[in-house]
Enzyme design. Structure first.
Site, short mmCIF file in Angstrom:
data_model
loop_
_atom_site.label_atom_id
_atom_site.label_comp_id
_atom_site.label_asym_id
_atom_site.label_seq_id
_atom_site.Cartn_x
_atom_site.Cartn_y
_atom_site.Cartn_z
CB CYS A 50 31.82 -15.34 45.56
SG CYS A 50 30.59 -15.37 46.88
CG ASN A 188 29.47 1.13 42.73
OD1 ASN A 188 29.13 1.04 43.91
ND2 ASN A 188 28.83 1.90 41.86
CD GLU A 190 23.55 -8.72 44.61
OE1 GLU A 190 22.68 -9.06 45.40
OE2 GLU A 190 23.77 -9.30 43.53
#
Length: 418
Positions: A50, A188, A190
């Site tokens: 991210c 759903n 990590e």
């Protein structure tokens, strides 16, 4: 060692830029497949999280490859427009970066654990795609090992915090109470599981979206409820907090979808918080314009400067990492000496065969037997010299080995004029 890395991260680019260079697993596999076709590239590893995207390449000696240009073409973007956002590192600088990165020293939340897993998984994925060569294998494995040593020996002030934990801390700092709040976590993977677990630890009522696959039942954190992903809009009107943290390139919350579902929301409900922890974004940013919606994404979250204690811990981690980096560089230096050692052995074998030539002539051997004997002498002598030098490599300091090899090379250059 011809090692190069080019990347974009939170220090050089906002989420709008970072999401354009993010990779799903499918896109990563396609990128690695393209890279493997380049003759000048020995190996590659692609890291996409991210907060950062990095492409690591092991190249043939003397080879060049414009990594940023390749990435822009891969994404269908203008190289000139995005060049300023890329960071390029080579050689020892790149090695140091990876070791510090793996230990969480270059994360927004210094010392966080998630990046260590991500680096390890990046290598594993490259290995599955037959992308990583020996250099990258050892580099990444040693970096991960060093990161684990830091985790085991340095208790970071903010360790074990993920972006999810920091986001929830930020919400509490803003006066939000999470206990008994109705929360929906979309995703759903990590990050989604970390978020759901962190919310439950705060006493929230947590529901997680799941997609049913042919592989069977999808596991969610114990204590959380589940709904099908397709039912998310029906559940949102009940929620105090909606978090989305998927790896999907598609939006999970759109302005149109939110407008439609919130028409059902009773007027007495308080503000809803929408937290987007995904890159690329999961939520359409225009939802922030809607009355009653408070919206945060990754760039909205503040990350604190290091405390005095944190700086002490950082210095301790730095000492551990620097020693590990030195071990890798010594391994690489010795690795680079292998072909030079083998060449010295071959030169020594040829010299012995030449010096024995007159003596061998008196053995009354056939030309074939004489040639075979000379060849065997060359081979055996080379092996003996190789053994001595390789043992020196294992026992001596790198500087001693380097100097020894240089001396032998000079001897044969002087002898043969090469």
């Amino acid at each position: 060692m011809n090692l190069k890395m080019t990347g974009i991260d939170f220090t050089t680019a906002g989420i709008d830029i970072r999401q354009r260079f993010s990779f799903t697993s499918k896109a990563m596999a396609a990128a690695i497949a393209q890279i493997r076709q380049k003759q000048e590239i020995r190996g590659c590893v692609l890291l996409s999280t991210c907060n950062r995207m990095e492409l690591w390449l092991s190249l043939e000696e003397g080879a060049e490859f414009a990594i940023a240009d390749f990435l822009c073409r891969l994404k269908g973007l203008s190289c000139e427009e995005y060049q300023e956002y890329f960071v390029v590192r080579e050689g020892a600088e790149a090695v140091k970066h990876l070791f510090y990165l793996s230990a969480g020293m270059k994360s927004q939340i210094v010392g966080e654990d998630q990046i260590l897993t991500q680096v390890k998984e990046a290598l594993a994925f490259a290995r599955e795609q037959e992308g990583a060569d020996r250099l990258l294998e050892v580099l990444f494995r040693m970096a991960v090992t060093a990161g684990k040593q830091v985790k085991a020996n340095v208790v970071m002030d903010k360790a074990n915090f993920s972006a999810a934990h920091r986001a929830l801390e930020f919400l509490k700092e803003q006066g939000n109470v999470l206990t008994e709040k109705i929360c929906l976590v979309i995703g759903n993977g990590e990050m989604g599981k970390l978020t759901a677990q962190a919310l439950m630890e705060e006493g929230a009522d947590v529901t997680v979206t799941v997609r049913q696959y042919r592989s069977g039942i999808v596991k969610i954190p114990q204590g959380a409820k589940r709904i099908d992903y397709g039912e998310r809009y029906r559940y949102i009107p009940k929620c105090d907090l909606v978090v989305s943290a998927t790896a999907s390139p598609n939006l999970t919350i759109t302005r149109e979808g939110l407008d439609a579902c919130l028409r059902q929301r009773d007027a007495y409900f308080q503000e809803q918080i929408f937290l987007d922890l995904a890159v690329p974004r999961d939520m359409e940013t225009s939802i922030a314009e809607r009355q009653g919606v408070v919206y945060y994404d990754m760039d909205s979250l503040p990350f604190e400067a290091q405390s005095v204690e944190m700086r002490r811990q950082y210095e301790k981690a730095q000492n551990l990492l620097d020693r590990a980096i030195q071990k890798f560089l010594e391994w690489q230096e010795c690795r680079d000496l292998v072909p030079r050692i083998q060449q010295i052995g071959a030169d020594a074998g040829r010299e012995l065969a030449w010096r024995m030539e007159k003596t061998l002539q008196h053995l009354n051997l056939s030309k074939t037997d004489l040639a075979n004997l000379q060849k065997q002498l060359e081979h055996t002598t080379g092996k003996v010299v190789d053994k001595l030098l390789f043992e020196l490599r294992n026992q001596a300091e790198p500087e001693t080995l380097q100097k020894t090899v240089e001396v032998f090379e000079q001897v044969y250059r002087d002898s043969y004029g090469g």
